[in-house]
Design an enzyme around this catalytic site. Structure first.
Site, mmCIF file in Angstrom:
data_model
loop_
_atom_site.group_PDB
_atom_site.id
_atom_site.type_symbol
_atom_site.label_atom_id
_atom_site.label_comp_id
_atom_site.label_asym_id
_atom_site.label_seq_id
_atom_site.Cartn_x
_atom_site.Cartn_y
_atom_site.Cartn_z
ATOM 1 N N PHE A 86 51.213 134.098 -0.139
ATOM 2 C CA PHE A 86 51.341 133.272 -1.338
ATOM 3 C C PHE A 86 50.164 132.304 -1.342
ATOM 4 C CE2 PHE A 86 53.737 131.580 2.168
ATOM 5 C CZ PHE A 86 53.450 130.221 2.185
ATOM 6 N N ILE A 133 45.046 130.377 0.395
ATOM 7 C CA ILE A 133 45.856 131.599 0.457
ATOM 8 C C ILE A 133 46.544 131.644 1.820
ATOM 9 C CG2 ILE A 133 45.837 134.116 0.447
ATOM 10 C CD1 ILE A 133 43.614 134.064 -1.545
ATOM 11 N N GLU A 134 47.862 131.537 1.792
ATOM 12 C CA GLU A 134 48.664 131.520 3.019
ATOM 13 C C GLU A 134 49.248 132.905 3.274
ATOM 14 O OE1 GLU A 134 49.190 129.009 5.047
ATOM 15 O OE2 GLU A 134 48.867 127.140 3.934
ATOM 16 N N THR A 135 49.077 133.392 4.497
ATOM 17 C CA THR A 135 49.651 134.669 4.909
ATOM 18 C C THR A 135 50.582 134.411 6.086
ATOM 19 O OG1 THR A 135 47.607 135.794 4.253
ATOM 20 C CG2 THR A 135 49.139 137.016 5.653
#
Length: 590
Positions: free
Chosen positions: A344, A408-410
């Protein structure tokens, strides 16, 4: 706290001696005294041929902890159980999350591991069995058994030190234990354990020198390691900046960045639209030393982008100086997240005056959602709060007016109990490039948004123009901070923070701090608002970290104009509104 700080004579850094906190729980632990000084000299000369060195050996096992990116401070063996302490980040008061070490057994057996000094209170480790194990020449995460994550009991009086100051710290220093079993089926090679799939400095060198992209060394880190800059050959007017690995423990960012570079090497057509400037590893010192969050100087790099210091965070200082040369269309900062699944993003949303503004800001995240089921649009947030002003996404958005400045976080743990492997990183990278290719600044296609979201945008415009949704966390920083209580602040628990919003008018102070100085990261700054008359103020609860809530006084927002100046009586429903917007959008473009 000062009694626990020691100095590394080889590198000159300070570190927290956790063994003093565990002196009664661990009677005689074996300490890993390797400083990696010789290894650093080899890496400066691009000599990566080294063998992991053991620091503990018994009749049953050998423990390895002296190699790049490793993190293990001390061990104590009790039969088939191994108690482990991790090193805190260099020059901090004990930031721990990342672990990476090797075990060689002399005969097949099952061992129980307990990592006793994790600083993360909230983590998906307790729900998902996703630590990484390198065995039989491959990384996997399916062979650990009976994994638990719970509060370490050194706060119990039985373990209190005779030194009253250390005993007080034991009561107020929350640590957590990661416990798991592993069944060793072979005794010929070392089995490695890590928090996530590692990505080392030597991996970075291999990527850079085998890529077809142009590369140069932008600057050097405090330890003398390079900050690489890669760029595509196509010279277009608009630029996409990609940042990765500000936080060493978030190796997923490096894996996705590598896949992006490989796509660009193979000639992805997005290069015809944008020129790419990539900084694949912003914190090689922290990665090399096995830090969890900070660089060598104990600085969280993602809290210094507003005013970077050339002496303490030269990595950020030089990158910011370089970014201002370009006309930046997108800034994508790749991170990892330990409390949510999937991928997200966090963006920056200006006050929404028109529905087209709402669509434009959220269009990229919607394209990512349409391109992959691994992306979760509903975990995205576009709010900007005071405690995020110094992050890369917010500071670059404000300083250089980069509308699409995003984190952008993974997830470190994958999606729905399925860990992210190389195949998933490949798909996520491809999805990012495809979304960049499809992005259109003037897109107002209502099919990207459902009726419920359009109605939400209308409410935002009528109400305040910005979202009420939490801004989330850029990689969960504050959960680790040791908070210094400031007596001037009225601090409340979460339980009674809501009633305070409706109480009588607060006492006015000359200025109200909105971020406390701490003992955790070096060179922290205190921001403040100037005094504003009470009739212009409203009250708001801001969660600064997991230990406290704090009341902040903020100026009232000005009333925003109506939607495209279209009177509300002219449309009856969502479809009529969308048609009116499209007509207005076309007239504006013409």
């Amino acid at each position: 706290m000062k009694k626990l700080l020691k100095t590394n004579k080889d590198l000159g850094n300070q570190y927290l001696d956790f063994t003093q906190l565990f002196e009664k729980k661990l009677k005689q632990p074996t300490i890993n005294n390797d400083s990696k000084k010789e290894l650093i000299e080899q890496y400066r000369q691009r000599n990566f041929k080294h063998e992991p060195q053991p620091f503990y050996e018994s009749s049953e096992i050998i423990v390895y902890g002296s190699f790049e990116n490793s993190n293990i401070m001390a061990v104590q063996q009790e039969g088939n159980e191994l108690n482990i302490l991790l090193n805190g980040d260099t020059n901090t008061n004990g930031c721990t999350q990342w672990f990476y070490f090797g075990i060689l057994v002399k005969q097949p057996q099952q061992l129980t591991f307990r990592i006793l000094n994790n600083r993360r209170g909230k983590s998906l480790l307790k729900e998902y069995n996703h630590i990484r194990v390198y065995d039989n020449n491959k990384w996997n995460c399916e062979t650990t058994k009976e994994l638990f994550y719970y509060r370490t009991n050194i706060n119990h009086p039985f373990y209190h030190s005779q030194d009253s100051s250390i005993a007080n710290l034991q009561q107020n220093f929350p640590l957590h234990t990661l416990q798991f079993n592993y069944n060793f089926t072979q005794s010929k090679s070392i089995v490695y354990f890590a928090l996530t799939l590692p990505y080392t400095v030597s991996n970075l060198y291999h990527l850079v020198y085998h890529s077809t992209l142009k590369h140069k060394v932008l600057c050097s880190t405090p330890l003398g390691l390079p900050i690489f800059k890669l760029k595509t050959k196509h010279k277009t007017s608009e630029v996409v900046i990609i940042l990765a690995r500000q936080h060493p423990s978030e190796s997923v960012g490096s894996h996705i960045c590598e896949e992006i570079i490989k796509f660009l090497d193979s000639g992805h057509q997005v290069q015809n639209k944008y020129r790419f400037i990539i900084f694949p590893m912003l914190n090689p010192d922290g990665v090399f030393l096995g830090n969890s969050r900070c660089n060598f100087n104990g600085v969280d790099l993602n809290r210094k982008w507003d005013m970077p210091n050339q002496n303490t965070e030269p990595e950020i200082y030089n990158v910011v100086k370089h970014i201002k040369k370009y006309k930046v269309a997108f800034l994508l900062d790749l991170h990892g997240h330990s409390k949510k699944l999937n991928q997200f993003l966090y963006g920056c949303s200006t006050p929404i005056k028109h529905i087209s503004d709402y669509m434009r800001v959220k269009q990229f995240s919607r394209l990512l959602q349409q391109g992959s089921d691994l992306f979760n649009y509903f975990n995205c947030s576009f709010n900007v709060t005071p405690d995020r002003m110094s992050t890369a996404r917010v500071a670059m958005w404000k300083k250089f007016s980069i509308a699409n400045s995003m984190t952008i976080e993974t997830s470190l743990y994958g999606a729905s109990k399925r860990p992210f492997e190389k195949e998933e990183f490949h798909l996520l990278a491809q999805n990012i490039l495809n979304a960049l290719l499809q992005y259109d600044e003037y897109q107002t296609d209502p099919r990207l948004f459902d009726a419920q979201e359009i109605n939400q945008a209308i409410k935002l415009i009528k109400k305040e123009g910005i979202e009420d949704k939490e801004s989330g966390s850029d990689s969960d920083a504050e959960q680790d901070i040791i908070v210094v209580r400031n007596p001037r602040l009225k601090v409340t628990s979460r339980r009674d923070s809501t009633p305070l919003m409706v109480k009588s008018k607060p006492k006015q102070q000359s200025e109200t701090p909105i971020q406390q100085p701490t003992l955790f990261f070096k060179n922290e700054q205190t921001y403040s608002y100037k005094k504003i008359p009470s009739y212009q103020m409203k009250r708001k609860v801001s969660r600064m970290n997991s230990f406290q809530s704090q009341i902040i006084d903020e100026p009232l927002s000005a009333q925003l104009p109506t939607i495209y100046n279209i009177p509300s009586k002219q449309y009856k429903g969502t479809l009529d509104l969308i048609q009116a917007i499209q007509v207005k959008s076309l007239s504006r473009q013409q």
